[in-house]
Design a protein around this motif. Structure first.
Motif, mmCIF file in Angstrom:
data_model
loop_
_atom_site.group_PDB
_atom_site.id
_atom_site.type_symbol
_atom_site.label_atom_id
_atom_site.label_comp_id
_atom_site.label_asym_id
_atom_site.label_seq_id
_atom_site.Cartn_x
_atom_site.Cartn_y
_atom_site.Cartn_z
ATOM 1 N N THR A 295 0.842 -1.214 0.000
ATOM 2 C CA THR A 295 0.000 0.000 0.000
ATOM 3 C C THR A 295 0.870 1.254 0.000
ATOM 4 O OG1 THR A 295 -1.745 -1.196 1.187
ATOM 5 C CG2 THR A 295 -1.812 1.210 1.250
ATOM 6 N N GLU A 298 2.548 1.470 -3.248
ATOM 7 C CA GLU A 298 1.634 1.980 -4.276
ATOM 8 C C GLU A 298 1.508 3.501 -4.206
ATOM 9 O OE1 GLU A 298 -2.903 1.199 -5.924
ATOM 10 O OE2 GLU A 298 -2.339 0.547 -3.895
ATOM 11 N N HIS A 377 3.582 0.996 -10.753
ATOM 12 C CA HIS A 377 2.306 1.297 -10.109
ATOM 13 C C HIS A 377 1.291 0.183 -10.399
ATOM 14 C CE1 HIS A 377 -0.900 3.643 -8.322
ATOM 15 N NE2 HIS A 377 -1.630 3.538 -9.462
ATOM 16 N N HIS A 380 2.238 -2.777 -8.298
ATOM 17 C CA HIS A 380 1.813 -2.544 -6.904
ATOM 18 C C HIS A 380 0.322 -2.803 -6.731
ATOM 19 C CE1 HIS A 380 5.497 0.134 -5.785
ATOM 20 N NE2 HIS A 380 5.773 -1.176 -5.794
ATOM 21 N N GLY A 381 -0.420 -2.408 -7.761
ATOM 22 C CA GLY A 381 -1.869 -2.659 -7.663
ATOM 23 C C GLY A 381 -2.172 -4.176 -7.652
#
Length: 725
Positions: A295, A298, A377, A380-381
């Motif tokens: 989190t 991200e 990104h 990370h998601g």
């Protein structure tokens, strides 16, 4: 008894006495002797001037004039030797002085030693006239000295003519030189005129080009103003770019440090995944931690993506700005050659190009970073979603442990690659910050240079306007120069043509030396001195002859005792008439045939001479008859007055005014005037008019004589008195 009988008896009685007849015969020749001797002596005195001795002394040493030898004194002597105006005696000064002292010369003419040298001073600032020394011997003969003075004036004219000839020859030589010089000057003036026309055309081109220069400087001045504003904007943007680049470099450094932590975490996650199989509890806790880390990652990757996108946008703007600055500077260099030669501007252009290239490289790197950040990104998601599923599906954890290990390996590998790119981005950010600092400094210099350029352009614009105005004045002046030089060439050529016609010749020089010749037309020409004075001396001789006749011819008595007063009057009148007739015939014959007097009418000359003699005889007879010797004294007094008032010698206007009163009252006035008409002018009307006046004088005095005899009617004595004899 008749009057004629008394006359002849008195005449016969006179011839019987030698003492009476001899004086009578002598008296008959008195007018001849008086007028003849005077006129013979002075008939033509100027015709024998060549016998008058005059001393001439030449002491002139000569002179040089315009490269020529000038011997005016020698030339004068040569001229005198050619004429016989006087008996010239060319002697030394000592001989002349001695001769003047001994009355051997009537005058002396001395030519001084500086006579020629002074004749050459005409063109000097203070010219000195040449002088002739004239020394008349007035005590020896005054009239000769007066005649000599007139001759010296004539000599002066001749010498002046000779000197003028020398001047004229020199003058014509100079005129010929001037003519050649004017011709050369005309050619030179034509060349000047052609050059002036070409110069005028060049001035016109200069004026036109200066007008273009003024227009270009105005455009340059108008273009420099936006350039100056752009330089200010560029300087400000460069400062902002420097600040943004510094922030970007700092953020990239922080991101690089965070990336190392992320890479370490990925390694640990890989290790934890390996241990996942051994303990779900540990895996669950790790999954929770992983979820929390993902989190945070991200959020960090979102910030990183946002920062990289902003940095990419700023780098693009910097690249475009640097490229625009480089292009603007290159255009500025092309517009101003002087500015293009400035090395600072060249450095600035190079720096702008380097900044543009670096910005492009940074932008390319940032583009890759943005792409990687987007992938990170997304990853990370996915991790975050996976961790949720991991949390939610513990049962599936075992199945996906192997996949997790593989993904963790890929993550570790991607993070390593991301770390390498991020390190390069940090290095590029630092380079960008350094270039931005240099760009900011260059922009400040550019701003200062553009300010100086603006001031210089303003000065150039002002100077070009003044230069354009001066070019206009130059064009006007060149127009005048071309016109004036053309007119000068024309006038010089005309002057050369006019003076080229002047050719020196002996005739032309003589004409300038003696520009005037006197053409003499004599009215009633008198050939000589004697002819001119004949009226005066004839009148004088006849008057004297009449006066002396009364001394030898009785004026009152008669040889006839019975004669009445009338008889005696007639006898005496006839006796004096006979005396007048003989005296006039002898005088006229002497004048006509001995002295060769030329008259306009011989008969009238004889008649006028007889009438004049008879008039004088009757006047003197009346005076002596009435007054005897006092009458003779009155006759002599009348003669004296007539000598000065009859205008026989000097004109009437030259005698004193009180004497002019007697002129019309005396008979010789009319005899002289009548003789002039008969001898010279031929105005016979004037002669007859004067003859009438003389007749009036004669008749009036004859009547006075008659009155004397009529008043004394007593008979005369038989014999003449001693006084009358």
């Amino acid at each position: 008894m008749k009057s004629m009988s008394v006359f002849f008896k008195d005449l016969g009685a006179s011839f019987k006495k030698p003492k009476v007849i001899i004086p009578i015969l002598v008296v008959l020749f008195i007018p001849v002797l008086y007028s003849g001797m005077f006129l013979t002596a002075f008939w033509d005195p100027y015709g024998k001037m060549n016998e008058l001795p005059v001393a001439v002394v030449n002491e002139d040493t000569g002179a040089e004039y315009e490269g020529k030898s000038l011997q005016v004194g020698h030339d004068l002597v040569d001229e005198l030797k050619k004429n016989d105006d006087f008996s010239w005696r060319f002697v030394t000064r000592e001989q002349a002085d001695k001769g003047m002292k001994n009355n051997e010369y009537y005058m002396k003419i001395v030519i001084p030693e500086d006579f020629s040298s002074k004749a050459t001073t005409l063109m000097d600032e203070q010219p000195q006239p040449a002088k002739l020394i004239f020394e008349p011997n007035e005590g020896y003969n005054f009239l000769a000295s007066q005649i000599g003075g007139t001759a010296v004036k004539e000599i002066k004219s001749k010498v002046s003519a000779k000197v003028t000839e020398a001047y004229t020859e020199t003058l014509f030589d100079q005129v010929e030189k001037i003519s050649g010089g004017l011709s050369d000057a005309g050619s030179g003036a034509s060349t000047i005129s052609d050059g002036a026309v070409q110069l005028d055309e060049g001035a016109l081109k200069l004026k036109e080009n200066l007008a273009k220069l003024v227009q270009g400087t105005n455009q340059l001045q108008n273009g420099v103003t936006p350039l100056e504003e752009g330089a200010v904007t560029l300087s400000k943007g460069a400062k902002d770019l420097q600040g943004g680049a510094s922030s970007l470099a700092s953020g990239l450094s922080q991101l690089s440090a965070a990336q190392k932590q992320l890479e370490d975490g990925a390694v640990k996650a890989q290790e934890g995944g390996a241990q996942l199989n051994t303990g779900l509890q540990a895996s669950l806790q790790g999954a929770e931690k992983l979820q929390a880390g993902l989190t945070a990652a991200e959020q960090g990757s979102a910030k990183l993506q946002t920062g990289l996108e902003a940095s990419l946008q700023g780098s693009g703007q910097v690249a475009e700005g640097a490229k625009g600055v480089a292009q603007g500077l290159e255009q500025l260099a092309k517009a101003s050659p002087d500015l293009a030669a400035n090395p600072e501007l060249a450095k600035l252009i190079a720096a702008s190009k380097a900044v543009a290239e670096g910005s492009q490289q940074v932008a390319a790197g940032q583009q890759e970073l943005v792409h990687g950040a987007r992938e990170l990104h997304g990853a990370h998601g996915q991790l975050l979603q996976g961790s949720g599923e991991l949390v939610q599906g513990q049962q599936q954890l075992a199945q996906g442990a192997s996949q997790l290990a593989s993904g963790q390996e890929q993550l570790a590998s991607g993070l390593k690659q991301f770390g390498a790119k991020l390190s390069e981005a940090a290095t590029g950010g630092q380079s960008l910050a350094s270039g931005a600092a240099q760009l900011s400094g260059g922009a400040e210099k550019l701003q200062g240079g553009v300010g100086q350029l603006s001031g210089g352009v303003s000065t150039i614009a002002s100077g070009s306007k003044q230069l354009a105005g001066g070019a206009g004045e130059l064009k006007d002046g060149m127009d005048k120069l071309a016109s004036g030089s053309g007119e000068l060439a024309s006038k010089l050529s005309e002057a050369a043509e006019q003076t080229s016609g002047v050719k020196k010749s002996d005739e032309l020089v003589n004409m300038y030396a003696k520009p005037i010749e006197i053409e003499e037309h004599k009215m009633n020409e008198v050939p000589n001195y004697g002819t001119g004075f004949s009226p005066y001396f004839l009148s004088l001789g006849l008057f004297v002859g009449a006066l002396i006749s009364t001394l030898v011819v009785p004026t009152r008595g008669s040889s006839v005792s019975e004669a009445t007063g009338w008889n005696r009057f007639v006898s005496r009148a006839l006796a004096f008439t006979g005396m007048s007739l003989i005296q006039s015939i002898l005088s006229a014959a002497l004048m006509l045939y001995v002295l060769k007097l030329e008259v306009q009418s011989v008969p009238l000359f004889y008649f006028f001479t007889f009438a004049t003699s008879l008039c004088f005889m009757f006047i003197i007879q009346a005076l002596v008859t009435w007054l005897d010797n006092p009458g003779r004294f009155l006759a002599i007094l009348m003669l004296i007055f007539q000598l000065t008032t009859s205008a026989g010698t000097f004109p009437l206007e030259l005698i004193p005014d009180w004497m002019k009163v007697f002129n019309p009252l005396l008979p010789m006035t009319y005899s002289v005037s009548g003789y002039k008409a008969v001898i010279s002018s031929g105005e016979f009307g004037v002669a007859w008019q004067n003859l009438g006046v003389l007749a009036g004088f004669g008749v009036a005095f004859l009547i006075l004589t008659m009155l004397y005899f009529l008043r004394r009617e007593q008979p005369g004595t038989a014999s003449m008195t001693t006084a009358e004899a």
